[in-house]
Scaffold this motif. Structure first.
Motif, PDB file in Angstrom:
ATOM      1  N   LEU A 172       0.823  -1.214   0.000  1.00  0.00           N
ATOM      2  CA  LEU A 172       0.000   0.000   0.000  1.00  0.00           C
ATOM      3  C   LEU A 172       0.856   1.262   0.000  1.00  0.00           C
ATOM      4  CD1 LEU A 172      -2.717  -1.312   2.425  1.00  0.00           C
ATOM      5  CD2 LEU A 172      -3.209  -0.340   0.165  1.00  0.00           C
ATOM      6  N   LEU A 173       1.941   1.236   0.730  1.00  0.00           N
ATOM      7  CA  LEU A 173       2.861   2.381   0.736  1.00  0.00           C
ATOM      8  C   LEU A 173       3.407   2.631  -0.668  1.00  0.00           C
ATOM      9  CD1 LEU A 173       4.884   1.831   4.044  1.00  0.00           C
ATOM     10  CD2 LEU A 173       3.675   3.940   3.407  1.00  0.00           C
ATOM     11  N   CYS A 175       2.072   1.596  -3.544  1.00  0.00           N
ATOM     12  CA  CYS A 175       0.985   2.001  -4.451  1.00  0.00           C
ATOM     13  C   CYS A 175       0.573   3.456  -4.211  1.00  0.00           C
ATOM     14  CB  CYS A 175      -0.207   1.064  -4.292  1.00  0.00           C
ATOM     15  SG  CYS A 175       0.067  -0.573  -5.018  1.00  0.00           S
ATOM     16  N   LYS A 176       0.665   3.901  -2.976  1.00  0.00           N
ATOM     17  CA  LYS A 176       0.366   5.297  -2.670  1.00  0.00           C
ATOM     18  C   LYS A 176       1.343   6.224  -3.407  1.00  0.00           C
ATOM     19  CE  LYS A 176      -1.907   8.370  -0.131  1.00  0.00           C
ATOM     20  NZ  LYS A 176      -3.340   8.619  -0.339  1.00  0.00           N
ATOM     21  N   LYS A 177       2.610   5.812  -3.447  1.00  0.00           N
ATOM     22  CA  LYS A 177       3.636   6.616  -4.113  1.00  0.00           C
ATOM     23  C   LYS A 177       3.402   6.720  -5.616  1.00  0.00           C
ATOM     24  CE  LYS A 177       7.248   5.505  -0.752  1.00  0.00           C
ATOM     25  NZ  LYS A 177       8.474   4.693  -0.512  1.00  0.00           N
ATOM     26  N   GLY A 179       0.457   6.321  -7.082  1.00  0.00           N
ATOM     27  CA  GLY A 179      -0.904   6.761  -7.370  1.00  0.00           C
ATOM     28  C   GLY A 179      -1.857   5.653  -7.776  1.00  0.00           C
ATOM     29  N   SER A 181      -4.627   2.536  -6.895  1.00  0.00           N
ATOM     30  CA  SER A 181      -5.616   2.050  -5.932  1.00  0.00           C
ATOM     31  C   SER A 181      -5.425   0.549  -5.731  1.00  0.00           C
ATOM     32  CB  SER A 181      -7.029   2.320  -6.444  1.00  0.00           C
ATOM     33  OG  SER A 181      -7.258   3.710  -6.586  1.00  0.00           O
ATOM     34  N   PHE A 207      -4.644   4.144   4.974  1.00  0.00           N
ATOM     35  CA  PHE A 207      -4.438   4.257   3.533  1.00  0.00           C
ATOM     36  C   PHE A 207      -5.764   4.521   2.815  1.00  0.00           C
ATOM     37  CE2 PHE A 207      -0.951   1.624   5.068  1.00  0.00           C
ATOM     38  CZ  PHE A 207       0.147   2.234   4.465  1.00  0.00           C
ATOM     39  N   ASP A 208      -5.883   5.692   2.213  1.00  0.00           N
ATOM     40  CA  ASP A 208      -7.124   6.022   1.521  1.00  0.00           C
ATOM     41  C   ASP A 208      -7.144   5.530   0.071  1.00  0.00           C
ATOM     42  OD1 ASP A 208      -5.426   7.794   0.265  1.00  0.00           O
ATOM     43  OD2 ASP A 208      -6.539   9.601   0.820  1.00  0.00           O
ATOM     44  N   ASN A 209      -6.101   4.792  -0.329  1.00  0.00           N
ATOM     45  CA  ASN A 209      -6.091   4.160  -1.658  1.00  0.00           C
ATOM     46  C   ASN A 209      -6.497   2.696  -1.582  1.00  0.00           C
ATOM     47  OD1 ASN A 209      -3.658   3.553  -0.274  1.00  0.00           O
ATOM     48  ND2 ASN A 209      -2.558   3.129  -2.185  1.00  0.00           N
ATOM     49  N   ASN A 234     -11.560   6.490   2.042  1.00  0.00           N
ATOM     50  CA  ASN A 234     -11.571   7.525   1.014  1.00  0.00           C
ATOM     51  C   ASN A 234     -13.011   7.983   0.791  1.00  0.00           C
ATOM     52  OD1 ASN A 234     -11.601   8.913  -1.532  1.00  0.00           O
ATOM     53  ND2 ASN A 234      -9.601   8.005  -1.985  1.00  0.00           N
TER      54      ASN A 234
END
Length: 363
Positions: A172-173, A175-177, A179, A181, A207-209, A234
């Motif tokens: 998740l970290l 994927c957040k970088k 962009g 989901s 994590f909002d993604n 999210n």
């Protein structure tokens, strides 16, 4: 009939082809709780059928509270739907990623929905040489900046293997970088011995993604009520999801039943105890066979690979259905071939009967 080998639990198709009444078939293919629908909810439904004359609460307040108490998710992060399939479809449509990665082997609905949205996808393989466990560094390398969505079934269907929560946080970290989901399908997680070590719901706050989806078809033996739920922090996504859904997507009976099944703690414990004990017993037995490899599972099913040319999964399927036992030929899953099959845990008596019959043909 190709359908029979591609979809678990299609008892109507089996009945039509083989002339076996579906109520006489022991279904080891559908991955449904052998205890059946919770009796407390069954009785409550029977006593409250008049609720079909009223619309459900449009915000599903009581249902979402029951899900919150059950799952630990914040009530404001919960959305409900007409089965997990509707939520999977709506999420994929909402994200509308141009390129996606699906962890495979996998449920075919993921790729279908990505394709319907005009997106492209590739599978990231769980490999047998790794016992179908994730190669995390390789996955992170594959998650490049052009990837808009990652889809994970955890535990995986059909392998039964699972990401840990620690691994999911690393994913998740990353994927957040970039962009991207992440959708995590936890359809089978409630059958796990190590649920707290693999569950993604606690990560939704951070994590909002992330979108976590679950259903009631398998653990609660309720495929007919079509009730699923998703968790995300999210708010803009949740708003789009609800906007894209049909009004009253969950009917009154399903909403009422959900309030009952999520609070039936005795049913939850009894199920987990039964599945854990029988899964361990079946795996121990299969591990003594020379012509089969059984893969460790965190779900309520076990994936097998035939190590003999005496039979294929399709041939074993045909032999067992004549004994009114329905297993899953797993050759239709991406990356698997005719040597793979899957069966789910039923009652102790049914499991013993299946293994006894299977051993005659395999060993």
């Amino acid at each position: 009939m190709q359908l029979i080998h591609q979809h678990g639990g299609d008892l109507d198709a089996i009945e039509r082809k083989y002339g076996i009444p579906k109520n006489e078939i022991k279904d080891f293919s559908g991955n449904i709780n052998p205890l059946g629908f919770p009796k407390i909810a069954e009785r409550a439904l029977a006593e409250n059928l008049s609720i079909i004359s009223t619309y459900p609460d449009k915000k599903y307040t009581a249902l979402r509270q029951a899900i919150s108490n059950y799952s630990g998710a914040a009530t404001e992060h919960i959305v409900v739907g007409n089965g997990s399939t509707e939520l999977i479809s709506t999420f994929i449509q909402t994200v509308h990623a141009q390129q996606s990665i699906i962890i495979g082997p996998a449920y075919s609905e993921y790729e279908r929905e990505v394709s319907l949205c005009g997106g492209t996808f590739s599978y990231f393989p769980l490999k047998e040489e790794d016992n179908f466990c994730i190669n995390l560094p390789a996955l992170l390398d594959a998650l490049t900046a052009d990837i808009g969505m990652l889809v994970i079934c955890n535990p995986n269907n059909p392998t039964g293997t699972a990401f840990t929560t620690v691994q999911l946080e690393e994913v998740l970290l990353h994927c957040k970088k970039i962009g991207a989901s992440v959708m995590i399908d936890e359809t089978y997680i409630e059958f796990s011995d190590n649920l707290n070590e693999i569950c993604a719901i606690p990560l939704a706050e951070k994590f909002d993604n992330l979108f976590v989806v679950r259903g009631t078809s398998k653990f609660f033996a309720a495929p007919g009520i079509r009730l699923g739920y998703g968790v995300s922090s999210n708010q803009s996504f949740l708003h789009r999801l609800i906007t894209n859904q049909d009004p009253w997507s969950v009917n009154s009976l399903a909403a009422f039943a959900g309030e009952k099944i999520f609070s039936d703690k005795e049913f939850h414990t009894t199920t987990q105890t039964l599945i854990s004990k029988e899964r361990k017993k079946a795996f121990a037995e299969l591990s003594t066979w020379k012509n089969i490899k059984a893969f460790p599972s965190s779900a309520n099913f076990i994936l097998l690979r035939l190590l003999t040319d005496k039979t294929t999964a399709a041939e074993l399927f045909e032999k067992l259905i004549q004994k009114k036992m329905l297993i899953r030929d797993a050759s239709s899953f991406t990356f698997l071939d005719e040597s793979y099959l899957r069966f789910c845990i039923l009652s102790p008596e049914d499991n013993a009967a299946l293994l006894k019959e299977m051993k005659l043909w395999v060993e």
